[in-house]
Write an enzyme that holds these catalytic residues in place. Sequence first.
Site, PDB file in Angstrom:
ATOM      1  CB  CYS A   1      -0.957  -0.020   1.178  1.00  0.00           C
ATOM      2  SG  CYS A   1      -2.075  -1.430   1.105  1.00  0.00           S
TER       3      CYS A   1
ATOM      4  CG  HIS B   1      -3.210   3.271   2.305  1.00  0.00           C
ATOM      5  ND1 HIS B   1      -3.881   3.003   1.134  1.00  0.00           N
ATOM      6  CD2 HIS B   1      -3.229   2.112   3.033  1.00  0.00           C
ATOM      7  CE1 HIS B   1      -4.285   1.749   1.144  1.00  0.00           C
ATOM      8  NE2 HIS B   1      -3.907   1.192   2.279  1.00  0.00           N
TER       9      HIS B   1
ATOM     10  CG  ASN C   1      -7.011  -0.703   1.454  1.00  0.00           C
ATOM     11  OD1 ASN C   1      -6.316  -0.307   0.519  1.00  0.00           O
ATOM     12  ND2 ASN C   1      -6.494  -1.212   2.563  1.00  0.00           N
TER      13      ASN C   1
HETATM   14  N1  COA Z   1     -18.892  -8.534   9.321  1.00  0.00           N
HETATM   15  C1  COA Z   1     -19.318  -8.887  10.540  1.00  0.00           C
HETATM   16  N2  COA Z   1     -18.505  -9.320  11.512  1.00  0.00           N
HETATM   17  C2  COA Z   1     -17.212  -9.422  11.221  1.00  0.00           C
HETATM   18  C3  COA Z   1     -16.690  -9.068   9.971  1.00  0.00           C
HETATM   19  C4  COA Z   1     -17.584  -8.621   8.991  1.00  0.00           C
HETATM   20  N3  COA Z   1     -17.197  -8.254   7.778  1.00  0.00           N
HETATM   21  N4  COA Z   1     -15.354  -9.261   9.991  1.00  0.00           N
HETATM   22  C5  COA Z   1     -15.038  -9.708  11.209  1.00  0.00           C
HETATM   23  N5  COA Z   1     -16.154  -9.811  11.950  1.00  0.00           N
HETATM   24  C6  COA Z   1     -16.255 -10.265  13.335  1.00  0.00           C
HETATM   25  C7  COA Z   1     -15.141 -11.187  13.722  1.00  0.00           C
HETATM   26  O1  COA Z   1     -15.442 -12.512  13.390  1.00  0.00           O
HETATM   27  C8  COA Z   1     -15.064 -10.980  15.211  1.00  0.00           C
HETATM   28  O2  COA Z   1     -16.109 -11.705  15.814  1.00  0.00           O
HETATM   29  P1  COA Z   1     -15.952 -12.372  17.299  1.00  0.00           P
HETATM   30  O3  COA Z   1     -15.733 -11.208  18.213  1.00  0.00           O
HETATM   31  O4  COA Z   1     -17.222 -13.077  17.501  1.00  0.00           O
HETATM   32  O5  COA Z   1     -14.738 -13.244  17.189  1.00  0.00           O
HETATM   33  C9  COA Z   1     -15.404  -9.512  15.356  1.00  0.00           C
HETATM   34  O6  COA Z   1     -16.122  -9.133  14.161  1.00  0.00           O
HETATM   35  C10 COA Z   1     -14.154  -8.656  15.436  1.00  0.00           C
HETATM   36  O7  COA Z   1     -14.624  -7.426  15.747  1.00  0.00           O
HETATM   37  P2  COA Z   1     -13.650  -6.325  16.282  1.00  0.00           P
HETATM   38  O8  COA Z   1     -12.567  -6.934  17.100  1.00  0.00           O
HETATM   39  O9  COA Z   1     -14.497  -5.287  16.932  1.00  0.00           O
HETATM   40  O10 COA Z   1     -13.043  -5.799  14.932  1.00  0.00           O
HETATM   41  P3  COA Z   1     -12.126  -4.562  14.806  1.00  0.00           P
HETATM   42  O11 COA Z   1     -12.689  -3.394  15.518  1.00  0.00           O
HETATM   43  O12 COA Z   1     -10.707  -4.911  15.054  1.00  0.00           O
HETATM   44  O13 COA Z   1     -12.296  -4.263  13.248  1.00  0.00           O
HETATM   45  C11 COA Z   1     -11.074  -4.454  11.214  1.00  0.00           C
HETATM   46  C12 COA Z   1     -11.803  -5.204  12.342  1.00  0.00           C
HETATM   47  C13 COA Z   1     -10.495  -5.457  10.244  1.00  0.00           C
HETATM   48  C14 COA Z   1     -12.066  -3.567  10.503  1.00  0.00           C
HETATM   49  C15 COA Z   1      -9.944  -3.594  11.857  1.00  0.00           C
HETATM   50  O14 COA Z   1      -9.139  -4.393  12.688  1.00  0.00           O
HETATM   51  C16 COA Z   1      -9.091  -2.922  10.811  1.00  0.00           C
HETATM   52  O15 COA Z   1      -9.535  -2.061  10.094  1.00  0.00           O
HETATM   53  N6  COA Z   1      -7.799  -3.268  10.740  1.00  0.00           N
HETATM   54  C17 COA Z   1      -6.910  -2.716   9.733  1.00  0.00           C
HETATM   55  C18 COA Z   1      -7.170  -3.379   8.401  1.00  0.00           C
HETATM   56  C19 COA Z   1      -6.500  -2.674   7.265  1.00  0.00           C
HETATM   57  O16 COA Z   1      -6.687  -1.502   7.096  1.00  0.00           O
HETATM   58  N7  COA Z   1      -5.732  -3.419   6.475  1.00  0.00           N
HETATM   59  C20 COA Z   1      -5.061  -2.919   5.348  1.00  0.00           C
HETATM   60  C21 COA Z   1      -3.900  -2.071   5.732  1.00  0.00           C
HETATM   61  S1  COA Z   1      -3.006  -1.567   4.359  1.00  0.00           S
END
Ligand code: COA
Length: 316
Positions: free
Chosen positions: A108, A243, A273
Amino acid sequence: MKIIGTGSALPKKVVTNDMLTEFFDTSDEWIRTRTGIETRRIMTDESLLDLAITASRNAIEAAGLKAEDLDYIICSNVNNNYVYPSLSCMVQGAIGATCPCFDVRIACAGFVYAMDIAESFLTTGRAGKILVLAAEEPTRFCHWKQRETSVLFGDGAAAAVVEAGNEYMGARMTTISNTEVLYQRNRLEPTPFEVEGVYVDHPMVMLGREVFRMAVSNCSAEINHLLKSKGYQVSDVKYFILHQANMRIIKGIQQYLEGTDEQFPTTVQKYGNTSSASIPILLDELVRDNKIARGDLIVMSGFGSGFTTGSLLMKY
Ligand code: COA
Protein backbone atom coordinates in the site's frame (compact mmCIF):
# COMPACT_ATOMS: atom_id res chain seq x y z
CA MET A 1 10.10 17.10 -8.79
CA LYS A 2 6.85 18.71 -9.84
CA ILE A 3 3.48 17.06 -10.56
CA ILE A 4 2.27 18.22 -13.99
CA GLY A 5 -0.74 15.94 -14.53
CA THR A 6 -2.88 13.37 -12.75
CA GLY A 7 -5.45 10.81 -13.87
CA SER A 8 -7.43 7.90 -12.48
CA ALA A 9 -9.74 5.06 -13.49
CA LEU A 10 -12.16 2.99 -11.45
CA PRO A 11 -14.26 -0.05 -12.31
CA LYS A 12 -17.87 0.78 -13.18
CA LYS A 13 -19.45 -1.77 -10.79
CA VAL A 14 -20.47 -0.17 -7.50
CA VAL A 15 -20.79 -2.77 -4.72
CA THR A 16 -22.67 -1.69 -1.61
CA ASN A 17 -22.28 -3.20 1.85
CA ASP A 18 -25.76 -4.67 1.55
CA MET A 19 -24.73 -6.49 -1.62
CA LEU A 20 -21.96 -8.23 0.36
CA THR A 21 -24.46 -9.76 2.79
CA GLU A 22 -25.30 -12.12 -0.06
CA PHE A 23 -21.85 -13.73 0.24
CA PHE A 24 -21.16 -13.76 3.98
CA ASP A 25 -22.59 -13.05 7.38
CA THR A 26 -21.99 -9.30 7.63
CA SER A 27 -24.00 -6.09 7.73
CA ASP A 28 -23.91 -2.54 6.48
CA GLU A 29 -23.82 -1.41 10.10
CA TRP A 30 -20.75 -3.58 10.99
CA ILE A 31 -18.77 -2.44 7.93
CA ARG A 32 -19.66 1.25 8.30
CA THR A 33 -18.88 1.48 12.00
CA ARG A 34 -15.61 -0.50 11.80
CA THR A 35 -14.26 0.92 8.54
CA GLY A 36 -16.34 3.88 7.26
CA ILE A 37 -16.74 2.06 3.95
CA GLU A 38 -20.15 2.40 2.28
CA THR A 39 -19.37 1.22 -1.27
CA ARG A 40 -16.39 0.02 -3.29
CA ARG A 41 -15.73 -0.53 -7.02
CA ILE A 42 -14.97 -4.08 -8.13
CA MET A 43 -13.88 -5.16 -11.62
CA THR A 44 -16.30 -7.20 -13.70
CA ASP A 45 -15.54 -7.19 -17.43
CA GLU A 46 -12.60 -4.76 -17.09
CA SER A 47 -9.05 -5.93 -16.49
CA LEU A 48 -6.52 -4.18 -14.28
CA LEU A 49 -4.60 -3.36 -17.44
CA ASP A 50 -7.67 -1.50 -18.82
CA LEU A 51 -7.78 0.65 -15.69
CA ALA A 52 -4.03 1.23 -15.72
CA ILE A 53 -4.13 2.32 -19.37
CA THR A 54 -7.03 4.74 -18.84
CA ALA A 55 -5.46 6.26 -15.72
CA SER A 56 -2.15 6.69 -17.55
CA ARG A 57 -3.73 8.26 -20.63
CA ASN A 58 -5.72 10.67 -18.42
CA ALA A 59 -2.59 11.74 -16.54
CA ILE A 60 -0.52 12.17 -19.72
CA GLU A 61 -3.29 14.23 -21.34
CA ALA A 62 -3.65 16.38 -18.19
CA ALA A 63 0.12 17.02 -18.37
CA GLY A 64 -0.25 18.18 -21.98
CA LEU A 65 2.12 15.45 -23.17
CA LYS A 66 2.12 12.49 -25.51
CA ALA A 67 3.10 8.99 -24.44
CA GLU A 68 6.27 9.21 -26.53
CA ASP A 69 7.43 12.18 -24.41
CA LEU A 70 7.85 9.93 -21.35
CA ASP A 71 11.36 8.95 -20.26
CA TYR A 72 10.30 6.35 -17.68
CA ILE A 73 7.23 4.56 -16.38
CA ILE A 74 7.28 3.40 -12.76
CA CYS A 75 4.30 1.31 -11.73
CA SER A 76 3.30 0.32 -8.22
CA ASN A 77 1.46 -3.00 -8.29
CA VAL A 78 1.20 -5.72 -5.68
CA ASN A 79 -0.16 -8.46 -7.90
CA ASN A 80 -2.10 -9.08 -11.09
CA ASN A 81 -2.94 -11.90 -13.44
CA TYR A 82 0.58 -11.92 -14.88
CA VAL A 83 3.68 -12.77 -12.86
CA TYR A 84 5.67 -11.33 -15.76
CA PRO A 85 6.01 -9.24 -17.80
CA SER A 86 5.56 -6.35 -15.43
CA LEU A 87 2.34 -4.34 -15.63
CA SER A 88 4.34 -1.27 -16.65
CA CYS A 89 5.61 -3.13 -19.76
CA MET A 90 2.04 -3.88 -20.80
CA VAL A 91 0.94 -0.30 -20.19
CA GLN A 92 3.96 1.05 -22.09
CA GLY A 93 3.05 -0.82 -25.27
CA ALA A 94 -0.66 -0.12 -24.99
CA ILE A 95 -0.30 3.65 -24.64
CA GLY A 96 2.41 3.93 -27.30
CA ALA A 97 5.31 4.90 -25.05
CA THR A 98 8.82 3.76 -25.88
CA CYS A 99 10.64 4.49 -22.61
CA PRO A 100 12.03 1.94 -20.15
CA CYS A 101 9.71 0.92 -17.36
CA PHE A 102 9.54 -1.19 -14.22
CA ASP A 103 7.20 -2.17 -11.41
CA VAL A 104 7.69 -1.78 -7.69
CA ARG A 105 5.94 -4.07 -5.22
CA ILE A 106 5.77 -2.31 -1.90
CA ALA A 107 2.10 -2.96 -1.10
CA CYS A 108 0.00 0.00 0.00
CA ALA A 109 2.95 2.38 0.39
CA GLY A 110 4.04 1.68 -3.22
CA PHE A 111 2.95 4.92 -4.85
CA VAL A 112 4.87 7.05 -2.37
CA TYR A 113 8.01 4.93 -2.87
CA ALA A 114 7.57 5.16 -6.65
CA MET A 115 7.33 8.96 -6.42
CA ASP A 116 10.47 9.06 -4.29
CA ILE A 117 12.32 6.94 -6.88
CA ALA A 118 11.04 9.26 -9.62
CA GLU A 119 12.40 12.24 -7.72
CA SER A 120 15.88 10.69 -7.61
CA PHE A 121 15.74 9.94 -11.36
CA LEU A 122 14.83 13.58 -12.03
CA THR A 123 17.48 14.94 -9.66
CA THR A 124 20.24 12.87 -11.25
CA GLY A 125 19.08 13.88 -14.72
CA ARG A 126 18.35 10.31 -15.76
CA ALA A 127 14.83 11.26 -16.86
CA GLY A 128 12.90 14.41 -17.68
CA LYS A 129 9.28 13.21 -17.67
CA ILE A 130 8.11 10.22 -15.65
CA LEU A 131 4.74 8.51 -15.42
CA VAL A 132 4.22 7.23 -11.88
CA LEU A 133 1.35 4.79 -11.90
CA ALA A 134 -0.40 2.70 -9.25
CA ALA A 135 -2.81 -0.04 -10.31
CA GLU A 136 -4.25 -2.55 -7.90
CA GLU A 137 -6.88 -5.27 -7.68
CA PRO A 138 -6.83 -6.20 -3.97
CA THR A 139 -10.36 -7.65 -4.16
CA ARG A 140 -8.68 -10.64 -5.81
CA PHE A 141 -6.19 -11.18 -2.96
CA CYS A 142 -8.97 -12.05 -0.53
CA HIS A 143 -10.67 -15.35 -0.04
CA TRP A 144 -14.30 -14.51 -0.82
CA LYS A 145 -15.48 -16.65 2.05
CA GLN A 146 -13.55 -14.52 4.57
CA ARG A 147 -15.61 -11.58 5.72
CA GLU A 148 -12.74 -10.07 7.75
CA THR A 149 -10.84 -9.06 4.61
CA SER A 150 -13.25 -9.16 1.64
CA VAL A 151 -15.35 -6.22 2.84
CA LEU A 152 -12.36 -3.89 3.06
CA PHE A 153 -11.10 -3.63 -0.51
CA GLY A 154 -11.84 -2.13 -3.91
CA ASP A 155 -10.04 -1.99 -7.26
CA GLY A 156 -8.61 1.05 -9.04
CA ALA A 157 -5.73 2.78 -10.78
CA ALA A 158 -4.30 6.30 -10.82
CA ALA A 159 -1.21 8.07 -12.07
CA ALA A 160 0.80 11.27 -11.89
CA VAL A 161 3.19 12.66 -14.48
CA VAL A 162 6.19 14.37 -12.90
CA GLU A 163 9.05 16.45 -14.23
CA ALA A 164 11.99 18.34 -12.74
CA GLY A 165 10.96 21.18 -10.42
CA ASN A 166 11.33 22.53 -6.92
CA GLU A 167 8.17 21.20 -5.30
CA TYR A 168 9.61 18.11 -3.58
CA MET A 169 10.64 18.93 -0.03
CA GLY A 170 11.47 15.61 1.56
CA ALA A 171 10.45 12.07 2.28
CA ARG A 172 10.72 9.41 4.96
CA MET A 173 10.57 5.72 4.22
CA THR A 174 10.63 2.97 6.84
CA THR A 175 10.38 -0.81 6.88
CA ILE A 176 9.94 -2.71 10.11
CA SER A 177 10.07 -6.36 9.14
CA ASN A 178 6.87 -7.79 10.56
CA THR A 179 5.76 -10.13 7.81
CA GLU A 180 3.14 -12.07 9.72
CA VAL A 181 0.57 -9.31 10.27
CA LEU A 182 -0.42 -8.95 6.61
CA TYR A 183 0.59 -11.32 3.83
CA GLN A 184 -0.51 -13.39 0.86
CA ARG A 185 1.33 -16.40 -0.60
CA ASN A 186 1.45 -16.94 -4.36
CA ARG A 187 0.75 -20.24 -6.02
CA LEU A 188 3.91 -21.62 -7.64
CA GLU A 189 4.25 -24.78 -9.70
CA PRO A 190 5.43 -27.72 -7.62
CA THR A 191 8.77 -29.32 -8.48
CA PRO A 192 9.47 -33.04 -7.98
CA PHE A 193 12.08 -32.07 -5.37
CA GLU A 194 10.14 -29.89 -2.96
CA VAL A 195 9.38 -31.11 0.52
CA GLU A 196 5.65 -31.14 1.18
CA GLY A 197 4.39 -28.30 3.32
CA VAL A 198 7.30 -25.91 2.67
CA TYR A 199 5.63 -23.96 -0.15
CA VAL A 200 1.99 -23.21 0.61
CA ASP A 201 -0.14 -20.72 -1.28
CA HIS A 202 -2.67 -18.76 0.74
CA PRO A 203 -5.03 -15.84 0.14
CA MET A 204 -4.66 -12.73 2.27
CA VAL A 205 -3.95 -13.21 5.96
CA MET A 206 -4.43 -10.15 8.12
CA LEU A 207 -4.23 -9.57 11.85
CA GLY A 208 -6.63 -6.64 11.70
CA ARG A 209 -6.08 -5.15 15.12
CA GLU A 210 -2.27 -5.33 14.87
CA VAL A 211 -2.32 -3.76 11.39
CA PHE A 212 -4.63 -1.04 12.68
CA ARG A 213 -2.34 -0.28 15.61
CA MET A 214 0.82 -0.23 13.49
CA ALA A 215 -0.83 1.93 10.83
CA VAL A 216 -1.92 4.64 13.25
CA SER A 217 1.22 4.72 15.38
CA ASN A 218 3.84 4.36 12.62
CA CYS A 219 2.20 6.67 10.10
CA SER A 220 1.53 9.41 12.68
CA ALA A 221 5.08 9.26 14.01
CA GLU A 222 6.65 9.30 10.53
CA ILE A 223 4.61 12.29 9.34
CA ASN A 224 5.42 14.13 12.55
CA HIS A 225 9.11 13.40 12.12
CA LEU A 226 9.09 14.46 8.46
CA LEU A 227 7.36 17.77 9.16
CA LYS A 228 9.62 18.59 12.12
CA SER A 229 12.79 17.74 10.20
CA LYS A 230 11.80 20.19 7.47
CA GLY A 231 10.66 22.94 9.86
CA TYR A 232 6.93 22.69 9.18
CA GLN A 233 3.89 22.36 11.41
CA VAL A 234 0.70 20.40 10.83
CA SER A 235 -1.19 23.66 10.29
CA ASP A 236 1.09 24.55 7.33
CA VAL A 237 -0.16 21.52 5.39
CA LYS A 238 -3.21 21.97 3.17
CA TYR A 239 -3.89 18.24 2.74
CA PHE A 240 -2.71 15.01 4.29
CA ILE A 241 -3.37 12.59 1.44
CA LEU A 242 -3.26 9.34 3.36
CA HIS A 243 -3.58 5.76 2.22
CA GLN A 244 -7.33 5.12 2.31
CA ALA A 245 -7.44 1.88 4.31
CA ASN A 246 -10.04 2.59 6.93
CA MET A 247 -11.80 5.76 8.12
CA ARG A 248 -10.91 4.97 11.73
CA ILE A 249 -7.20 4.71 10.87
CA ILE A 250 -7.37 8.08 9.07
CA LYS A 251 -9.23 9.66 12.00
CA GLY A 252 -6.68 8.16 14.42
CA ILE A 253 -3.79 9.75 12.53
CA GLN A 254 -5.69 13.05 12.26
CA GLN A 255 -6.31 13.01 16.01
CA TYR A 256 -2.65 12.27 16.81
CA LEU A 257 -1.51 15.13 14.57
CA GLU A 258 -4.31 17.42 15.82
CA GLY A 259 -5.39 18.25 12.27
CA THR A 260 -8.78 19.39 11.01
CA ASP A 261 -11.32 17.38 8.98
CA GLU A 262 -10.62 19.64 5.97
CA GLN A 263 -6.92 18.68 6.07
CA PHE A 264 -7.74 14.96 5.84
CA PRO A 265 -9.85 14.37 2.71
CA THR A 266 -11.14 10.83 2.16
CA THR A 267 -12.42 8.53 -0.56
CA VAL A 268 -12.43 5.31 1.49
CA GLN A 269 -16.19 5.60 2.04
CA LYS A 270 -16.74 5.39 -1.75
CA TYR A 271 -13.92 3.19 -3.02
CA GLY A 272 -12.74 1.07 -0.04
CA ASN A 273 -9.04 0.25 0.26
CA THR A 274 -7.52 0.27 -3.24
CA SER A 275 -4.01 -0.46 -1.91
CA SER A 276 -1.29 1.75 -3.42
CA ALA A 277 -3.76 3.30 -5.88
CA SER A 278 -5.69 5.03 -3.10
CA ILE A 279 -3.30 7.98 -2.68
CA PRO A 280 -3.14 8.99 -6.38
CA ILE A 281 -6.91 8.37 -6.77
CA LEU A 282 -7.53 10.87 -3.96
CA LEU A 283 -4.97 13.31 -5.35
CA ASP A 284 -6.60 13.18 -8.78
CA GLU A 285 -10.02 13.72 -7.24
CA LEU A 286 -8.79 16.85 -5.41
CA VAL A 287 -7.33 18.13 -8.69
CA ARG A 288 -10.48 17.43 -10.72
CA ASP A 289 -12.73 18.99 -8.06
CA ASN A 290 -10.53 22.13 -8.05
CA LYS A 291 -9.88 21.68 -4.33
CA ILE A 292 -6.11 21.92 -4.59
CA ALA A 293 -4.13 24.90 -5.90
CA ARG A 294 -0.57 25.20 -7.19
CA GLY A 295 1.77 25.79 -4.24
CA ASP A 296 -0.44 24.05 -1.66
CA LEU A 297 1.67 22.02 0.75
CA ILE A 298 0.69 18.33 0.79
CA VAL A 299 1.82 15.21 2.60
CA MET A 300 1.23 11.88 0.88
CA SER A 301 1.59 9.00 3.29
CA GLY A 302 1.12 5.28 2.76
CA PHE A 303 1.47 2.25 5.03
CA GLY A 304 0.94 -1.46 4.69
CA SER A 305 2.34 -4.95 4.43
CA GLY A 306 6.00 -5.15 5.40
CA PHE A 307 5.34 -3.34 7.70
CA THR A 308 6.25 -0.43 5.47
CA THR A 309 5.53 3.29 5.60
CA GLY A 310 6.35 6.05 3.16
CA SER A 311 5.65 9.76 3.56
CA LEU A 312 6.40 12.51 1.10
CA LEU A 313 6.23 16.26 1.65
CA MET A 314 5.83 18.45 -1.41
CA LYS A 315 4.02 21.40 -2.94
CA TYR A 316 1.33 20.66 -5.46
N1 COA B 1 -18.89 -8.53 9.32
C1 COA B 1 -19.32 -8.89 10.54
N2 COA B 1 -18.51 -9.32 11.51
C2 COA B 1 -17.21 -9.42 11.22
C3 COA B 1 -16.69 -9.07 9.97
C4 COA B 1 -17.58 -8.62 8.99
N3 COA B 1 -17.20 -8.25 7.78
N4 COA B 1 -15.35 -9.26 9.99
C5 COA B 1 -15.04 -9.71 11.21
N5 COA B 1 -16.15 -9.81 11.95
C6 COA B 1 -16.26 -10.26 13.34
C7 COA B 1 -15.14 -11.19 13.72
O1 COA B 1 -15.44 -12.51 13.39
C8 COA B 1 -15.06 -10.98 15.21
O2 COA B 1 -16.11 -11.71 15.81
P1 COA B 1 -15.95 -12.37 17.30
O3 COA B 1 -15.73 -11.21 18.21
O4 COA B 1 -17.22 -13.08 17.50
O5 COA B 1 -14.74 -13.24 17.19
C9 COA B 1 -15.40 -9.51 15.36
O6 COA B 1 -16.12 -9.13 14.16
C10 COA B 1 -14.15 -8.66 15.44
O7 COA B 1 -14.62 -7.43 15.75
P2 COA B 1 -13.65 -6.32 16.28
O8 COA B 1 -12.57 -6.93 17.10
O9 COA B 1 -14.50 -5.29 16.93
O10 COA B 1 -13.04 -5.80 14.93
P3 COA B 1 -12.13 -4.56 14.81
O11 COA B 1 -12.69 -3.39 15.52
O12 COA B 1 -10.71 -4.91 15.05
O13 COA B 1 -12.30 -4.26 13.25
C11 COA B 1 -11.07 -4.45 11.21
C12 COA B 1 -11.80 -5.20 12.34
C13 COA B 1 -10.49 -5.46 10.24
C14 COA B 1 -12.07 -3.57 10.50
C15 COA B 1 -9.94 -3.59 11.86
O14 COA B 1 -9.14 -4.39 12.69
C16 COA B 1 -9.09 -2.92 10.81
O15 COA B 1 -9.54 -2.06 10.09
N6 COA B 1 -7.80 -3.27 10.74
C17 COA B 1 -6.91 -2.72 9.73
C18 COA B 1 -7.17 -3.38 8.40
C19 COA B 1 -6.50 -2.67 7.27
O16 COA B 1 -6.69 -1.50 7.10
N7 COA B 1 -5.73 -3.42 6.48
C20 COA B 1 -5.06 -2.92 5.35
C21 COA B 1 -3.90 -2.07 5.73
S1 COA B 1 -3.01 -1.57 4.36
